[in-house]
Structures are given as C-alpha cells and as structure tokens.
Design an enzyme around this catalytic site. Structure first.
Site, mmCIF file in Angstrom:
data_model
loop_
_atom_site.group_PDB
_atom_site.id
_atom_site.type_symbol
_atom_site.label_atom_id
_atom_site.label_comp_id
_atom_site.label_asym_id
_atom_site.label_seq_id
_atom_site.Cartn_x
_atom_site.Cartn_y
_atom_site.Cartn_z
ATOM 1 N N ASP A 50 44.134 35.374 37.028
ATOM 2 C CA ASP A 50 44.340 35.585 38.461
ATOM 3 C C ASP A 50 43.051 36.044 39.125
ATOM 4 O O ASP A 50 42.432 37.029 38.701
ATOM 5 C CB ASP A 50 45.431 36.628 38.704
ATOM 6 C CG ASP A 50 45.595 36.943 40.176
ATOM 7 O OD1 ASP A 50 46.243 36.141 40.872
ATOM 8 O OD2 ASP A 50 45.058 37.973 40.632
ATOM 9 N N TYR A 55 37.763 39.127 45.647
ATOM 10 C CA TYR A 55 37.253 39.799 44.456
ATOM 11 C C TYR A 55 35.760 39.503 44.275
ATOM 12 O O TYR A 55 35.375 38.431 43.807
ATOM 13 C CB TYR A 55 38.028 39.371 43.216
ATOM 14 C CG TYR A 55 39.508 39.689 43.251
ATOM 15 C CD1 TYR A 55 40.031 40.618 44.147
ATOM 16 C CD2 TYR A 55 40.392 39.044 42.398
ATOM 17 C CE1 TYR A 55 41.393 40.898 44.182
ATOM 18 C CE2 TYR A 55 41.759 39.318 42.426
ATOM 19 C CZ TYR A 55 42.241 40.238 43.324
ATOM 20 O OH TYR A 55 43.588 40.506 43.354
ATOM 21 N N LYS A 79 44.089 33.147 45.861
ATOM 22 C CA LYS A 79 44.781 33.705 47.023
ATOM 23 C C LYS A 79 44.167 33.199 48.320
ATOM 24 O O LYS A 79 43.023 32.739 48.342
ATOM 25 C CB LYS A 79 44.744 35.235 46.964
ATOM 26 C CG LYS A 79 45.324 35.780 45.654
ATOM 27 C CD LYS A 79 45.248 37.290 45.584
ATOM 28 C CE LYS A 79 45.816 37.781 44.257
ATOM 29 N NZ LYS A 79 44.892 37.504 43.133
#
Length: 309
Positions: A50, A55, A79
């Site tokens: 993930d 990030y 995402k």
C-alpha cells in the site's frame, strides 16, 4: 496464506506492507534500504502493498513501483485526493516527511479532474498501466465532494479497466461510516481504530461485514505504544497519557504470561474480526519486516484472547 479481499476478486496475504516509511516518514530511508525492505517483504511472502502520492510526496510510489515492477501475483493499492504541485522551494513539513523534494507540495483535490490527474501521475511514478485498489485518502474535510465527484470518477476508472477495486482510507471511524453509507465501496482501509487499545471501529467493521466490504486494518500498534509500551510511548502520534500507558503495560504483562510478545497479539488481534482481510504494517527495514512476519506467524493461545477480552 492468502484470503479473498471481499468481493473484489483479488486475494491478499494477511500481512500487508505499508510503504509510507520508505517515503521518509519521520526519518530518511535510503534507496538501498527501501529496496531491501520491499525485497525482504516479498521473500517473506507478503503480497499486499500500500502506497500513496502523499507518502514522501511521490517518493514512496517511485520506490515501490521500481521494486515491484517485474513481479506478479500481488495486490498494490494507492490513493487519490491529493495532487502534488511544484512550487518555489521552501520549508517542507519536516516533522513528518524527511528527505522529500522541497519544491513539491501535496494539495487536497477531490474533484473529478483532480482524481484523474492524481491517478495518472501515480501510474507514471509506479511505472504501471493500472492499479488494483485505489482509496479515497483522508477525505475528512471534503466528504460531499468525495461522494459527488471523486467516487464517480473512480467508478469511471474501474469501468475503463484501470483499477479493480474502490476503497477509502482514513483514521476517522465517522468519515469511513459516512462513506460506507453513501457509496458502494469495495474496501475500507481503517487506521488505528480496531486495536488492542482502541475498539471504536467495531460497529463499522460489523457494518462492513454485513455489506461485503473488505477491511484492511492499519495502525495496529497505535503509532508505537503497542509495539513497546514505556514512558514516552506515543498513541496516535502524541504522547500517551498515564491511563493508556498502564493499559498497554497490562496487555504486555498478559501476553508475556502466555508466552507471547505483545507485538504478536497486536498484529493478530484485528484479524479476529470476520470483516478484516489483512493488517497493514508500515516498515522501513528488512529487520522490521522479519519481525512483523514472525509476529503474524506466532502462535497465540485462545487463553490469551480470553484474558484480553
């Protein structure tokens, strides 16, 4: 061991690798160490990964995309909800992300165009032409737009064959419950709300189970206290108060009385709910990967679960 991810047709391992740390979460991680971390997870059988644009401001996607590029038989999620904008170099959010490009800023955008742009940018960073799961990321202050614009765009991406499943990821139970009630999610990524110390997500898990929505549980250590409870430990990224610390220490004592590390109980606890397909643990080194893999494989006697309950 692999299990079905709800009704998506995807299968995942019970342990997933959270890729925020290799993007520089709270401490810099070298390219070499990042690659070693993903490689070790693969060698230990992990097949759920993930990441997100947020990030490391794209760094995690670049690194994980390179590490997973020629590998098959795994599930990758990313995402949408933030786009990365280039601006004049300035101070970064150095308390959170270390080693990031100082000219890049994440900007919330849950518009249809923003979702499409975010996804296409992610594909370029990941070096892919499609992604298995895409989550609405932290839509807390943008819920109406996430439902009215972002979700329909994800449906279009799914119809185009560019993604397999639609999810939502957040720390807030209320946010995820709002979305589960209003849109047809395949997966929920819930961070820190179903742990040995925080059961506030129980009702949401029950609702997800009833609706066939798979749950991936993250934040199983509540940011550290359940990995190593001691004075100064953090709970949800803030200093834990005395009551929480005492509860964590009591849990540690119970676990050790049954011959089990507290970390093993913390990692395995969410999997006891039928809605939870996998736990996601953020790791930054091969040694941390080995520990997490050992903990999820450790034998935990029923007597300990009864004592914890």
């Amino acid at each position: 061991m692999q299990v079905e991810l709800g009704r998506t047709g995807l299968t995942v391992t019970r342990l997933g690798l959270g890729l925020a740390p290799i993007g520089g979460l709270y401490a810099d991680v070298s390219e070499h160490q990042a690659r070693q971390t993903v490689d070790r997870a693969w060698d230990r059988g992990v097949r759920l990964f993930d990441t997100a644009p947020f990030y490391g401001y794209g760094r995690s996607e670049l690194r994980s995309g390179e590490a997973l590029r020629d590998r098959d038989g795994h599930v990758l999620s990313t995402k949408v909800g933030r786009v990365l904008e280039r601006q004049d170099a300035g101070d970064t959010d150095s308390d959170v992300w270390v080693g990031v490009d100082p000219a890049v800023r994440p900007v919330f955008d849950f518009s249809a165009a923003g979702v499409r742009r975010s996804f296409e940018d992610s594909l370029r960073r990941l070096g892919r032409d499609r992604v298995d799961v895409v989550h609405l990321h932290d839509p807390d202050d943008h819920l109406e737009q996430a439902v009215a614009e972002a979700y329909p765009e994800l449906v279009r991406l799914r119809d185009e064959g560019l993604i397999t499943a639609i999810g939502a990821g957040a720390n807030s139970v209320d946010v995820l419950a709002y979305l589960v009630e209003r849109i047809d999610l395949d997966v929920v990524l819930m961070a820190g709300r179903y742990t040995l110390l925080d059961r506030s997500g129980t009702d949401l898990l029950d609702r997800a189970a009833d609706r066939g929505v798979a749950v991936v549980a993250a934040g199983v250590f509540n940011s550290g206290i359940l990995a190593d409870p001691r004075p100064g430990s953090t709970f949800d990224y803030a200093a834990a108060d005395e009551e929480l610390l005492n509860r964590a220490l009591r849990l540690k004592q119970l676990a050790e009385e049954h011959g089990v590390p507290l970390r093993a109980a913390a990692v395995q606890f969410p999997l006891r709910h039928p809605a939870v397909a996998a736990v996601l643990v953020g790791l930054r080194s091969p040694e941390e990967v080995d520990d997490a893999a050992d903990m999820i494989e450790a034998a935990v006697p029923d007597e300990l679960w009864a004592a914890i309950a």
